[in-house]
Enzyme design. Structure first.
Site, PDB file in Angstrom:
ATOM      1  N   THR A  19      24.418   6.324 -33.871  1.00  0.00           N
ATOM      2  CA  THR A  19      23.704   6.979 -32.775  1.00  0.00           C
ATOM      3  C   THR A  19      23.953   8.479 -32.763  1.00  0.00           C
ATOM      4  OG1 THR A  19      25.555   6.451 -31.302  1.00  0.00           O
ATOM      5  CG2 THR A  19      23.684   4.951 -31.281  1.00  0.00           C
ATOM      6  N   SER A 114      33.432  12.804 -32.003  1.00  0.00           N
ATOM      7  CA  SER A 114      33.258  12.806 -30.550  1.00  0.00           C
ATOM      8  C   SER A 114      34.535  12.407 -29.821  1.00  0.00           C
ATOM      9  CB  SER A 114      32.085  11.904 -30.156  1.00  0.00           C
ATOM     10  OG  SER A 114      31.804  12.022 -28.787  1.00  0.00           O
ATOM     11  N   HIS A 115      34.488  11.317 -29.076  1.00  0.00           N
ATOM     12  CA  HIS A 115      35.594  10.895 -28.225  1.00  0.00           C
ATOM     13  C   HIS A 115      36.588  10.000 -28.963  1.00  0.00           C
ATOM     14  CE1 HIS A 115      32.435   7.949 -28.285  1.00  0.00           C
ATOM     15  NE2 HIS A 115      33.273   7.023 -27.885  1.00  0.00           N
ATOM     16  N   LYS A 127      27.594  15.106 -38.281  1.00  0.00           N
ATOM     17  CA  LYS A 127      26.274  14.907 -37.687  1.00  0.00           C
ATOM     18  C   LYS A 127      25.395  16.100 -38.035  1.00  0.00           C
ATOM     19  CE  LYS A 127      25.722  15.593 -33.211  1.00  0.00           C
ATOM     20  NZ  LYS A 127      25.622  15.422 -31.739  1.00  0.00           N
ATOM     21  N   ASP A 278      35.665  15.557 -23.477  1.00  0.00           N
ATOM     22  CA  ASP A 278      36.120  14.738 -24.599  1.00  0.00           C
ATOM     23  C   ASP A 278      36.371  15.561 -25.854  1.00  0.00           C
ATOM     24  OD1 ASP A 278      33.431  15.291 -25.160  1.00  0.00           O
ATOM     25  OD2 ASP A 278      33.175  13.433 -26.288  1.00  0.00           O
ATOM     26  N   ASP A 280      34.667  16.495 -28.557  1.00  0.00           N
ATOM     27  CA  ASP A 280      33.756  17.559 -28.987  1.00  0.00           C
ATOM     28  C   ASP A 280      33.048  18.261 -27.837  1.00  0.00           C
ATOM     29  OD1 ASP A 280      32.138  15.348 -28.390  1.00  0.00           O
ATOM     30  OD2 ASP A 280      30.610  15.929 -29.828  1.00  0.00           O
ATOM     31  N   ASP A 282      31.099  17.126 -25.275  1.00  0.00           N
ATOM     32  CA  ASP A 282      29.785  16.773 -24.747  1.00  0.00           C
ATOM     33  C   ASP A 282      29.826  15.729 -23.627  1.00  0.00           C
ATOM     34  OD1 ASP A 282      30.376  14.520 -26.246  1.00  0.00           O
ATOM     35  OD2 ASP A 282      28.608  14.635 -27.537  1.00  0.00           O
ATOM     36  N   ARG A 283      31.006  15.219 -23.316  1.00  0.00           N
ATOM     37  CA  ARG A 283      31.115  14.236 -22.235  1.00  0.00           C
ATOM     38  C   ARG A 283      31.925  14.812 -21.082  1.00  0.00           C
ATOM     39  NH1 ARG A 283      31.057   8.259 -24.758  1.00  0.00           N
ATOM     40  NH2 ARG A 283      29.977   8.735 -26.696  1.00  0.00           N
ATOM     41  N   THR A 345      19.801   4.315 -26.184  1.00  0.00           N
ATOM     42  CA  THR A 345      21.035   5.092 -26.219  1.00  0.00           C
ATOM     43  C   THR A 345      21.000   6.066 -27.400  1.00  0.00           C
ATOM     44  OG1 THR A 345      22.316   3.353 -25.157  1.00  0.00           O
ATOM     45  CG2 THR A 345      23.526   4.933 -26.506  1.00  0.00           C
ATOM     46  N   GLU A 365      25.231   6.626 -19.393  1.00  0.00           N
ATOM     47  CA  GLU A 365      26.369   6.028 -18.693  1.00  0.00           C
ATOM     48  C   GLU A 365      27.686   6.307 -19.404  1.00  0.00           C
ATOM     49  OE1 GLU A 365      28.104   3.538 -20.360  1.00  0.00           O
ATOM     50  OE2 GLU A 365      26.700   3.803 -22.034  1.00  0.00           O
ATOM     51  N   SER A 366      27.627   6.692 -20.665  1.00  0.00           N
ATOM     52  CA  SER A 366      28.839   6.952 -21.442  1.00  0.00           C
ATOM     53  C   SER A 366      29.390   8.346 -21.194  1.00  0.00           C
ATOM     54  CB  SER A 366      28.566   6.751 -22.931  1.00  0.00           C
ATOM     55  OG  SER A 366      27.471   7.529 -23.361  1.00  0.00           O
ATOM     56  N   LYS A 377      24.146  16.644 -24.832  1.00  0.00           N
ATOM     57  CA  LYS A 377      24.869  16.492 -23.582  1.00  0.00           C
ATOM     58  C   LYS A 377      25.957  17.556 -23.536  1.00  0.00           C
ATOM     59  CE  LYS A 377      26.902  12.570 -25.947  1.00  0.00           C
ATOM     60  NZ  LYS A 377      26.783  11.123 -26.095  1.00  0.00           N
ATOM     61  N   ARG A 497      29.489  -3.782 -25.889  1.00  0.00           N
ATOM     62  CA  ARG A 497      29.424  -3.179 -24.559  1.00  0.00           C
ATOM     63  C   ARG A 497      28.574  -4.071 -23.658  1.00  0.00           C
ATOM     64  NH1 ARG A 497      31.899   1.541 -25.624  1.00  0.00           N
ATOM     65  NH2 ARG A 497      31.186   2.935 -27.283  1.00  0.00           N
TER      66      ARG A 497
END
Length: 544
Positions: A19, A114-115, A127, A278, A280, A282-283, A345, A365-366, A377, A497
């Site tokens: 993703t 990411s996270h 990415k 997080d 990187d 983005d969260r 997603t 939601e993540s 994000k 999930r």
């Protein structure tokens, strides 16, 4: 002309971008030719034009610098005229998106998982983002995957590593490399979007916060913006230095991995707001004094108040959310008379909607929330929007939440993650669940009766592309639902999930315990999917 070196190689299995890019353990990326194969496949697909610029940066995790140096040499061999790289190899994902857009780059390589945890024994990722600053769409990632399966060589040049810590321009082959301040452009953008004066006034009046950067990429951005520009006290940002292993912690801003922040915010000495980001950047995590805000609720509350921020006044065109995200944002959109789009997603699905001007704010939601200022994000952006709203409305996080629910009602919501499940077992669970879909309507599970069950399919309203098999939905007659999906962000095994949701109207119980309110949906999810049978788990590893 610089001599181009052709390096023979052979394909690796399993280089499918998920993703959000290719993510594997560091030891896999450290194999000879592994990262090079993927990067060359990207370049072969995007075919950089004469004069093209490429942005490169990452979250500072272990192996970032090594891959950045190799990517620079490969970019020179593949015809790029210019590379823009963050100082120290650092660029948060939203900052990279902004740099791509601001400097007119043809795309960018973002090196992050990411996270996910970092370090020699942990995770790494690559990415590719396209010229609009957003993640490559499925049409591009599909071509990249196809290329990884047939690649026979990759291109590079003979050149020394550059000094990533020194700002300025250097030449690599026939290409110019500029090492940029990774924070300045992004911080300037935030100051253009939000009412920094209003936030400064609140801070000078005693408004306090704690921001946990989780020893990840957001630390330098948060210190510059929150402490230097907005005037929060020194020490407001904790764990602010990016570390290659994130200090041994898991840089995922949820109630498990940010427990210290949660405990502070639920205690007697809590500041007015707690926030985290997080690996990187983005969260985001938002916690008020005594009040945790779910990411789904955060999206809805920000959307309902976004026009308080100067850059968004009078231009909320629409909202977009991923399918597993709660329908709280839908209720805001309905009340405001604007559309709300439900997508699969993955932030790449928001890109077309943002480019077409159909939406202004998006969320998942993540813990990902963002707007049309970039095509990713943006964790710190969400925190600053919260600060702007609280400062102007002169309201606490808890008061804002209660006021919101009193107007729109409350979507009780939780996500249960079953991590590192045997991949074959997880696939069997999903296959059997999909096979049962035609038989579920009308069946009762406890007090719940199924009204409809399907495998979510999305038709993009802009380019009309179709994305199928994006998660299994089971909807009940009372309006509640359960969603099942296998995550594409892990690096080993599979993560199942399970998303659980129940709506309570404004006249109902809008301040009850989430777990209690969702007990019927949890029981139904276990029975419908046979979770314990397939996974051997009676309870999730993480609840958010």
């Amino acid at each position: 002309m610089t001599e181009i070196v052709t390096v023979p190689t052979a394909p690796f299995d399993g280089q499918a971008p998920g993703t959000s890019g290719l993510r594997k353990k560091v030891r896999i990326f450290q194999q000879a030719n592994y990262a090079e194969n993927f990067i060359q496949s990207v370049f072969d697909v995007v075919k950089p034009q004469p004069g093209a610029a490429l942005v490169i940066g990452g979250d500072g995790r272990f192996h970032n610098r090594t891959v950045i140096q190799q990517a620079i040499r490969m970019a020179a061999a593949n015809g790029y005229a210019r590379v823009l790289v963050g100082q120290g190899g650092i660029l948060s994902t939203p900052a990279a998106s902004h740099v791509i857009r601001k400097y007119g780059a043809s795309g960018g390589l973002i090196l992050s998982a990411s996270h996910n945890p970092g370090g020699p024994d942990e995770d790494f990722g690559i990415k590719y983002n396209i010229a609009n600053g957003g993640p490559a769409p499925e049409s591009v990632t599909g071509e990249i995957l196809a290329r990884t399966r047939e690649i026979a060589f990759w291109l590079t040049i003979e050149a020394e590593d550059i000094d990533l810590d020194r700002l300025g321009e250097v030449t690599v082959g026939d290409m110019t490399v500029e090492v940029l301040d990774p924070v300045a452009d992004y911080a300037d953008l935030m100051e253009q979007l939000f009412d920094f004066d209003a936030i400064r006034k609140a801070v000078s009046s005693g408004f306090t916060m704690r921001f946990d950067a989780m020893s990840a990429v957001t630390g330098p951005y948060a210190m510059e913006i929150l402490e230097n520009r907005l005037g929060f006290a020194p020490g407001t940002v904790v764990n602010g230095t990016p570390l290659e292993d994130f200090g041994g912690h898991h840089p995922d801003p949820n109630l498990i991995h940010a427990k210290e922040l949660y405990d502070l915010m639920m205690g007697p000495d809590a500041p007015d707001i707690g926030a985290a980001s997080d690996g990187d950047g983005d969260r985001n995590l938002i916690i008020g004094r005594g009040r945790f805000i779910t990411p789904s609720d955060s999206l809805a509350m920000l959307a309902a108040n976004i026009e308080i921020a100067p850059a968004y006044r009078g231009r909320l065109s629409g909202i977009a959310r991923s399918m597993p995200t709660s329908a709280a944002a839908d209720r805001v959109a309905e009340a405001l008379g604007i559309p709300c789009f439900e997508t699969p997603t993955g932030w790449k699905f928001f890109g077309n909607l943002l480019d077409a001007g159909k939406v202004t704010i998006c969320g998942e939601e993540s813990a990902g929330t963002g707007s049309d200022h970039v095509r990713e994000k943006d964790g710190l952006w969400a925190v600053l929007l919260w600060l702007n709203i609280l400062a102007v409305r002169d309201i606490s996080v808890d008061q804002l939440a209660r006021t919101h629910w009193a107007r729109f009602g409350r979507n009780y919501y939780a996500r249960h993650d079953y991590e590192a499940v045997d991949s074959a077992a997880a696939a069997t669970l999903m296959d059997e669940l999909k096979a049962r879909l035609p038989t579920l309507a009308g069946k009762m599970f406890g007090s719940l009766t199924v009204s409809r069950a399907d495998s979510f399919s999305y038709t993009d309203p802009v380019d009309h592309s179709v994305s199928e098999n994006q998660g299994v939905r089971v909807l009940f007659e009372d309006g509640s639902r359960v969603v099942f999906r296998l995550s594409g962000t892990g690096t080993q095994g599979a993560t199942l999930r399970v998303y659980l949701e129940r709506y309570e109207p404004a006249t109902g119980a809008i301040d009850a315990e989430t777990g209690v309110m969702l007990e019927p949906q949890i029981a139904a999810a276990h029975e419908i999917a046979g979770i314990a049978h397939h996974t051997g788990r009676s309870a999730p590893d993480v609840v958010t």
